[in-house]
Design an enzyme around this catalytic site. Sequence first.
Site, PDB file in Angstrom:
ATOM      1  N   HIS A  73       0.832  -1.269   0.038  1.00  0.00           N
ATOM      2  CA  HIS A  73      -0.041  -0.043  -0.148  1.00  0.00           C
ATOM      3  C   HIS A  73       0.938   1.284   0.091  1.00  0.00           C
ATOM      4  CE1 HIS A  73      -3.022   2.979   2.208  1.00  0.00           C
ATOM      5  NE2 HIS A  73      -3.269   2.689   0.920  1.00  0.00           N
ATOM      6  N   CYS A 102      -0.272   0.403   9.617  1.00  0.00           N
ATOM      7  CA  CYS A 102      -0.567   1.710   9.209  1.00  0.00           C
ATOM      8  C   CYS A 102      -1.990   1.641   8.841  1.00  0.00           C
ATOM      9  CB  CYS A 102       0.029   2.017   7.818  1.00  0.00           C
ATOM     10  SG  CYS A 102       2.110   2.386   8.849  1.00  0.00           S
ATOM     11  N   HIS A 103      -2.515   0.856   7.995  1.00  0.00           N
ATOM     12  CA  HIS A 103      -3.940   0.893   7.578  1.00  0.00           C
ATOM     13  C   HIS A 103      -4.628  -0.503   7.534  1.00  0.00           C
ATOM     14  CE1 HIS A 103      -1.573   3.914   5.510  1.00  0.00           C
ATOM     15  NE2 HIS A 103      -2.262   4.795   6.038  1.00  0.00           N
ATOM     16  N   GLY A 104      -3.953  -1.373   8.262  1.00  0.00           N
ATOM     17  CA  GLY A 104      -4.701  -2.660   8.383  1.00  0.00           C
ATOM     18  C   GLY A 104      -4.651  -3.783   7.161  1.00  0.00           C
TER      19      GLY A 104
END
Length: 146
Positions: A73, A102-104
Amino acid sequence: MAPGEMRTVEWRGKPVWILKRSQEMVAALPKHDGELADPLSKRNPDELTPPYARNEHRSIKPDVFVAVGICTHLGCSPSTKLSPGAQPSLPADWPGGFLCPCHGSTFDLAGRVFKNKPAPDNLQVPRYMFAGDTKIIIGKDEKGEA
Ligand code: FES
């Protein structure tokens, strides 16, 4: 390395993981293909998955997994969550793998990304080759250097 043991080495400034998967880990890989975005590593194969890793375990030897430990990502470093089962931030049927803090985004024990996560692609498998039974050369294979 013992089954379940993981080491991180540096290659061109990037962390490269070497995970010695146990028999149970290898056996579990095909069981959650339906939950993965790209189970057969068809996306960006030239960049992400060398020909010898375009298989279910994404590796030359089923028990030895080699991958660049950088989320596809925005480049954070996923945490190791090798043990299966429910735990914070992970589903009850977690098969073992990696969680990007960070964003799963989540990845299985072959670095394959789960569906509906921010990361678009599986983790990169670098070019590598074995030099004997216990030595791995990163960044180079029979076809040359990466
Ligand atoms: S950087 Fe890994 S989920 Fe965003």
